[in-house]
Scaffold this active site. Structure first.
Site, PDB file in Angstrom:
ATOM      1  N   CYS A  23       2.901  -0.346 -75.787  1.00  0.00           N
ATOM      2  CA  CYS A  23       1.617  -0.898 -75.203  1.00  0.00           C
ATOM      3  C   CYS A  23       0.362  -0.336 -75.802  1.00  0.00           C
ATOM      4  O   CYS A  23       0.077  -0.662 -77.068  1.00  0.00           O
ATOM      5  CB  CYS A  23       1.324  -0.908 -73.675  1.00  0.00           C
ATOM      6  SG  CYS A  23       0.353  -2.304 -73.086  1.00  0.00           S
ATOM      7  N   HIS A  32       6.064  -2.974 -71.782  1.00  0.00           N
ATOM      8  CA  HIS A  32       6.221  -1.883 -70.894  1.00  0.00           C
ATOM      9  C   HIS A  32       7.976  -1.614 -70.661  1.00  0.00           C
ATOM     10  O   HIS A  32       8.478  -2.404 -69.715  1.00  0.00           O
ATOM     11  CB  HIS A  32       5.473  -1.638 -69.502  1.00  0.00           C
ATOM     12  CG  HIS A  32       4.071  -1.582 -69.798  1.00  0.00           C
ATOM     13  ND1 HIS A  32       3.625  -0.129 -70.173  1.00  0.00           N
ATOM     14  CD2 HIS A  32       3.262  -2.431 -69.967  1.00  0.00           C
ATOM     15  CE1 HIS A  32       2.457   0.025 -69.936  1.00  0.00           C
ATOM     16  NE2 HIS A  32       2.169  -1.333 -70.099  1.00  0.00           N
ATOM     17  N   GLU A  41       9.408   0.718 -69.624  1.00  0.00           N
ATOM     18  CA  GLU A  41       9.606   1.647 -68.613  1.00  0.00           C
ATOM     19  C   GLU A  41       9.762   1.177 -67.084  1.00  0.00           C
ATOM     20  O   GLU A  41      10.366   1.813 -66.130  1.00  0.00           O
ATOM     21  CB  GLU A  41       8.845   2.969 -68.537  1.00  0.00           C
ATOM     22  CG  GLU A  41       7.543   2.491 -68.300  1.00  0.00           C
ATOM     23  CD  GLU A  41       6.578   1.841 -69.287  1.00  0.00           C
ATOM     24  OE1 GLU A  41       5.226   1.974 -69.286  1.00  0.00           O
ATOM     25  OE2 GLU A  41       7.200   1.437 -70.232  1.00  0.00           O
ATOM     26  N   SER A  86       9.183  25.346 -45.341  1.00  0.00           N
ATOM     27  CA  SER A  86       8.846  24.315 -44.361  1.00  0.00           C
ATOM     28  C   SER A  86       9.814  23.402 -43.716  1.00  0.00           C
ATOM     29  O   SER A  86       9.569  22.702 -42.948  1.00  0.00           O
ATOM     30  CB  SER A  86       7.853  23.342 -45.180  1.00  0.00           C
ATOM     31  OG  SER A  86       8.537  22.724 -46.152  1.00  0.00           O
ATOM     32  N   GLY A  87      10.835  23.811 -44.359  1.00  0.00           N
ATOM     33  CA  GLY A  87      12.120  22.811 -44.105  1.00  0.00           C
ATOM     34  C   GLY A  87      12.138  21.562 -44.953  1.00  0.00           C
ATOM     35  O   GLY A  87      13.196  20.661 -44.400  1.00  0.00           O
ATOM     36  N   GLY A  88      11.208  21.393 -45.660  1.00  0.00           N
ATOM     37  CA  GLY A  88      11.247  20.304 -46.464  1.00  0.00           C
ATOM     38  C   GLY A  88      12.233  20.554 -47.632  1.00  0.00           C
ATOM     39  O   GLY A  88      12.602  21.629 -47.984  1.00  0.00           O
ATOM     40  N   VAL A  89      12.542  19.551 -48.586  1.00  0.00           N
ATOM     41  CA  VAL A  89      13.414  19.441 -49.626  1.00  0.00           C
ATOM     42  C   VAL A  89      13.076  20.446 -50.652  1.00  0.00           C
ATOM     43  O   VAL A  89      13.831  21.221 -51.258  1.00  0.00           O
ATOM     44  CB  VAL A  89      13.840  18.122 -50.259  1.00  0.00           C
ATOM     45  CG1 VAL A  89      14.527  18.198 -51.414  1.00  0.00           C
ATOM     46  CG2 VAL A  89      14.291  17.015 -49.255  1.00  0.00           C
ATOM     47  N   ASP A  90      11.659  20.242 -51.126  1.00  0.00           N
ATOM     48  CA  ASP A  90      11.275  21.204 -52.167  1.00  0.00           C
ATOM     49  C   ASP A  90      11.487  22.707 -51.739  1.00  0.00           C
ATOM     50  O   ASP A  90      11.970  23.424 -52.666  1.00  0.00           O
ATOM     51  CB  ASP A  90       9.895  20.808 -52.342  1.00  0.00           C
ATOM     52  CG  ASP A  90       9.532  19.382 -52.968  1.00  0.00           C
ATOM     53  OD1 ASP A  90      10.577  18.710 -53.087  1.00  0.00           O
ATOM     54  OD2 ASP A  90       8.477  18.936 -52.918  1.00  0.00           O
ATOM     55  N   SER A  91      10.762  23.175 -50.817  1.00  0.00           N
ATOM     56  CA  SER A  91      10.850  24.653 -50.499  1.00  0.00           C
ATOM     57  C   SER A  91      12.153  25.020 -50.314  1.00  0.00           C
ATOM     58  O   SER A  91      12.731  26.299 -50.669  1.00  0.00           O
ATOM     59  CB  SER A  91       9.813  25.014 -49.537  1.00  0.00           C
ATOM     60  OG  SER A  91      10.667  24.287 -48.166  1.00  0.00           O
TER      61      SER A  91
END
Length: 511
Positions: A79, A169, A171, A223-228
């Site tokens: 583009c 585009h 993508e 934190s119990g989250g996915v990332d940590s």
């Protein structure tokens, strides 16, 4: 050495989608603002120039030396990037008679390696107000559409690297074979081996962590989250119990979540200690009703607790964090600082006085990649599939002042909703869901009794990464069942509503 593609960002809203398409082809890539200096080494296999809201004919239009890049590696321009490449090689770019936006059919005029396995008249997505009206002398047309005469082109081949331009585009989802074009660029033009996989990432990252940390100790807030959780598991795989995790119960977690998460951490072998700080947070939140004020109270209390715990672990010289790639690239603006809509959902900004060296094993990954790495590490799928949950927790899903009584009310209603989503097979079909306790009461009737109780709003959205989101079209039968269950089982709530706002303009969280 890992093979790499560099995406130069001119400010397009779709730049992250280009990166995702490259990553999905098992090729590593990075995004950098267009004005950053490029480090050319043997790992760099190609460069992609993104779109932009700017016009190449503006006086201060973003620009790069495409000729210099082309001397080193192949280039794909998208583009704005395509228009810029045409202009830089003395072609013409002019204002279109009308803004070209939406679906178009790509008519292939000349076969090219970029179009391998691409059908003629495949659908592509346009989003531009300028058009290339004349290609440079040494360029050739590859494709057009009904509305534009130049939809794809290439610089005529000589002994140098190839330059391709797409004035659409590839993508985005609506370009039905766009990702095949990107893959052709990566594999057939740049020669990438598609070797960047979750398994290779784990192997390489664990080795890097061993080299970075050595015999040191790492302290990390979980934190119990996915990332940590994934970040902690990678660090643990590298150094074992020299990772010291801290999981704080701030009183605004979901029902029974504190113990459930601790049990999971211990089951996967993480060295994590739970800290019950509910009352401290309730005291700090007392009398606070403004969203930003509540966020800041929770953030400060968390830092205070973390500092106390860190002072007990003098051997810890490193701080583990679950930073992911969107956190990194969104902190570096193409044109300068962007407007802050609200403080970050997750706790951050730990003080420099801790004198700890950061360890961020996920800082090159998108959220979906973090999940795949988590599964590769053997983390239970139930934890990997968890919906995102804000750092301030239920405190920003209780509109107004937070009290222990309101938290209990919301936890019970929210548990019914979360369990219902899972029982009806809907949990994995939405990106994020939650229950919001509204600061209003309404009259109701239960049997012969008049009630005057709270209202809760149910929220569920579909999204890829939370940057934009649409409200989830949950079945009416399910919503009716949830309403009946919450009202019948949670004394204190007599009305349930469903939020059908999309982002933008509404945010996912209400506060």
């Amino acid at each position: 050495m890992i093979e790499k593609i560099l995406i130069l960002d001119f400010g397009s809203q779709y730049t992250q989608l280009i990166a995702r398409a490259v990553r999905e082809a098992n090729v590593y890539c990075e995004i950098a603002p267009f004005h950053h200096a490029i480090q050319f080494d043997s790992s760099l296999k190609g460069v992609i120039l993104s779109g932009s809201p700017a016009s190449v004919n503006e006086e201060e239009a973003p620009n790069v030396d495409i000729k210099a890049i082309l001397e080193k590696v192949p280039v794909l321009t998208v583009c704005y990037g395509a228009q810029l490449s045409a202009k830089n090689f003395d072609g013409k770019v002019e204002k279109s008679n009308k803004r070209e936006y939406g679906r178009a059919q790509l008519r292939i005029k000349k076969q090219d390696i970029l179009f391998k396995d691409i059908e003629d008249n495949s659908q592509v997505w346009m989003s531009h107000s300028d058009s290339i009206t004349q290609l440079p002398n040494n360029f050739e047309l590859l494709a057009d559409t009904d509305s534009i005469s130049v939809a794809a082109f290439r610089k005529k081949q000589d002994d140098g690297n190839s330059l391709h331009g797409l004035q659409f585009h590839p993508e985005v989802y609506h370009s039905t074979q766009g990702k095949v074009m990107i893959k052709n660029f990566l594999v057939d033009i740049c020669g990438c081996h598609q070797s960047w996989t979750p398994a290779s990432f784990v192997t390489e990252t664990v080795q890097k962590l061993k080299e970075q940390i050595g015999e040191g100790h790492v302290i990390m807030a979980l934190s119990g989250g996915v990332d940590s959780t994934v970040a902690a598991t990678l660090i643990h795989k590298a150094i074992g119990d020299r990772l010291h995790g801290i999981f704080v119960d701030n009183g605004v977690l979901r029902k029974d979540e504190f113990q459930q998460v601790l049990d999971t951490y211990h089951a996967i072998g993480l060295n994590v200690r739970g800290i019950d700080a509910k009352q401290m947070f309730y005291d700090g939140l007392a009398g606070k009703s403004e969203p930003e004020e509540k966020r800041k109270v929770i953030g400060k209390l968390f830092i205070d607790i973390f500092q106390v715990e860190a002072s007990k672990m003098l051997e810890a010289k490193f701080l583990g964090q679950g930073t992911i790639y969107p956190d990194v690239i969104e902190s570096v603006s193409v044109h300068g600082p962007s407007q802050t809509i609200k403080s970050h959902h997750n706790v951050g900004g730990l003080p420099e006085s801790l004198h700890l060296t950061l360890v961020e094993p996920l800082r090159s990954l998108f959220k979906d990649e973090v999940r795949r790495v988590g599964l590769e590490l053997g983390i239970p799928s139930a934890m990997i599939a968890r919906h995102p949950f804000p750092g301030p927790g239920l405190a920003i899903r209780i509109l107004g002042e937070v009290t222990a009584e309101k938290v209990d009310l919301l936890q019970r209603a929210d548990a019914i909703y979360m369990n219902g989503l899972k029982e009806f097979g809907l949990y994995d079909k939405v990106w994020q869901a939650g229950t919001i306790l509204l600061p209003v009461k309404s009259v109701g009737v239960m049997g012969d009794e008049r009630t005057y109780e709270f209202t809760v709003a149910l929220r569920a959205v579909t999204s890829v990464d939370g940057m934009t989101a649409d409200w989830a079209h949950l079945p009416y039968e399910f919503l009716a069942h949830m309403s009946n269950s919450i009202i019948n089982e949670v004394r204190g709530i007599n009305r349930v509503v469903y939020d059908i706002s999309s982002k933008p303009p509404a945010t996912i969280e209400w506060e």
